[in-house]
Design a protein around this motif. Structure first.
Motif, PDB file in Angstrom:
ATOM      1  N   UNK A  39      -6.053 -13.647  -5.892  1.00  0.00           N
ATOM      2  CA  UNK A  39      -6.178 -12.688  -6.995  1.00  0.00           C
ATOM      3  C   UNK A  39      -6.840 -13.401  -8.173  1.00  0.00           C
ATOM      4  N   UNK A  40      -7.977 -12.833  -8.626  1.00  0.00           N
ATOM      5  CA  UNK A  40      -8.734 -13.428  -9.732  1.00  0.00           C
ATOM      6  C   UNK A  40      -8.686 -12.525 -10.946  1.00  0.00           C
ATOM      7  N   UNK A  41      -8.758 -13.162 -12.115  1.00  0.00           N
ATOM      8  CA  UNK A  41      -8.661 -12.417 -13.361  1.00  0.00           C
ATOM      9  C   UNK A  41      -9.830 -11.471 -13.561  1.00  0.00           C
ATOM     10  N   UNK A  42     -11.007 -11.776 -12.974  1.00  0.00           N
ATOM     11  CA  UNK A  42     -12.192 -10.940 -13.188  1.00  0.00           C
ATOM     12  C   UNK A  42     -12.291  -9.780 -12.193  1.00  0.00           C
ATOM     13  N   UNK A  43     -11.315  -9.648 -11.305  1.00  0.00           N
ATOM     14  CA  UNK A  43     -11.321  -8.564 -10.331  1.00  0.00           C
ATOM     15  C   UNK A  43     -10.199  -7.577 -10.669  1.00  0.00           C
ATOM     16  N   UNK A  44     -10.556  -6.305 -10.737  1.00  0.00           N
ATOM     17  CA  UNK A  44      -9.563  -5.283 -11.051  1.00  0.00           C
ATOM     18  C   UNK A  44      -8.655  -5.002  -9.852  1.00  0.00           C
ATOM     19  N   UNK A  45      -9.264  -4.870  -8.668  1.00  0.00           N
ATOM     20  CA  UNK A  45      -8.521  -4.570  -7.454  1.00  0.00           C
ATOM     21  C   UNK A  45      -8.932  -5.516  -6.343  1.00  0.00           C
ATOM     22  N   UNK A  46      -7.960  -5.928  -5.544  1.00  0.00           N
ATOM     23  CA  UNK A  46      -8.208  -6.744  -4.360  1.00  0.00           C
ATOM     24  C   UNK A  46      -7.668  -5.975  -3.158  1.00  0.00           C
ATOM     25  N   UNK A  47      -8.546  -5.373  -2.353  1.00  0.00           N
ATOM     26  CA  UNK A  47      -8.057  -4.581  -1.214  1.00  0.00           C
ATOM     27  C   UNK A  47      -7.508  -5.474  -0.098  1.00  0.00           C
ATOM     28  N   UNK A  48      -6.350  -5.128   0.403  1.00  0.00           N
ATOM     29  CA  UNK A  48      -5.724  -5.845   1.515  1.00  0.00           C
ATOM     30  C   UNK A  48      -5.220  -4.809   2.515  1.00  0.00           C
ATOM     31  N   UNK A  49      -5.633  -4.938   3.763  1.00  0.00           N
ATOM     32  CA  UNK A  49      -5.200  -4.014   4.808  1.00  0.00           C
ATOM     33  C   UNK A  49      -4.122  -4.691   5.665  1.00  0.00           C
ATOM     34  N   UNK A  50      -2.992  -4.031   5.831  1.00  0.00           N
ATOM     35  CA  UNK A  50      -1.892  -4.553   6.647  1.00  0.00           C
ATOM     36  C   UNK A  50      -1.549  -3.506   7.695  1.00  0.00           C
ATOM     37  N   UNK A  51      -1.611  -3.893   8.953  1.00  0.00           N
ATOM     38  CA  UNK A  51      -1.322  -2.964  10.035  1.00  0.00           C
ATOM     39  C   UNK A  51       0.051  -3.300  10.633  1.00  0.00           C
TER      40      UNK A  51
END
Length: 222
Positions: A39-51
């Motif tokens: 998670x970076x400060x310059x990114x609003x969202x970090x998509x993560x897919x969990x199945x």
């Protein structure tokens, strides 16, 4: 803070930028742990897919040397995480510190049978204990992504008693702390159990010991 949205979406706010791993579980499904997520400060969202999946069941039967079923044995199956799953700089280790959510536990029935369900794919560790038999350990059980796994019949040995007296400078050491370690074939060590000596320094290891090489370390009570 975690906010559950529609269609299985989850919005999670982290306290500060950095590397995280996500643990996800739901009733009736096998828990799942993600790899390292940055998670970076310059990114609003970090998509993560969990199945998530139903998971796999691990079954088996515990009998004594004479074939009689061993009822009431404690069976614990623990998920083992690799270095790449734990993140850079981590050693290949047990996922301790997260509590029982990494474990599944049950007991054998009257026929000595057990079944542990909702296991995710990957390497697992099996530990079986009964007060009248030596512990059973299996350090590398591979759980696949489909099809339940039956270990068949596992025989529990009566075990060899381990007793003695701890002394320091020629005098018994009351309540000395002992650590019993098993020496594996590859030369590595596996902690078996910790226990304490009595008022007179005498000790008896809980349960008998199965065939193998062991190391016993003792230290005075702190």
């Amino acid at each position: 803070d975690a906010v559950l949205l529609d269609d299985g979406l989850l919005r999670l706010r982290v306290a500060e930028p950095g590397a995280y791993a996500l643990w996800v579980e739901a009733p009736g499904l096998a828990p799942q742990r993600t790899g390292t997520v940055a998670f970076r400060a310059d990114l609003r969202d970090v998509p993560v897919a969990v199945r998530l999946s139903r998971g796999i069941a691990l079954r088996g039967t515990i009998t004594a040397a004479d074939g009689a079923p061993v009822a009431g044995a404690r069976v614990v199956v623990t998920r083992r995480w690799s270095a790449c799953e734990c993140g850079s700089g981590s050693s290949f280790s047990w996922a301790v510190g997260v509590g029982t959510r990494f474990c599944r536990e049950t007991e054998t029935d009257r026929a000595g049978r057990f079944a542990v369900s909702r296991l995710g794919a990957g390497p697992h560790r099996l530990a079986i204990e009964h007060e009248d038999h030596a512990p059973i350990r299996a350090d590398a059980i591979a759980i696949g992504s489909s099809g339940d796994l039956d270990l068949g019949v596992l025989r529990a040995e009566r075990g060899t008693p381990l007793e003695g007296t701890v002394s320091f400078d020629g005098s018994p050491a009351p309540h000395a702390q002992l650590v019993l370690t098993r020496i594996l074939r590859d030369g590595s060590c596996e902690p078996v159990r910790c226990f304490a000596a009595g008022d007179d320094g005498r000790f008896a290891a809980p349960h008998g010991l199965s065939t193998g090489r062991y190391e016993l370390a003792a230290a005075p009570r702190a």
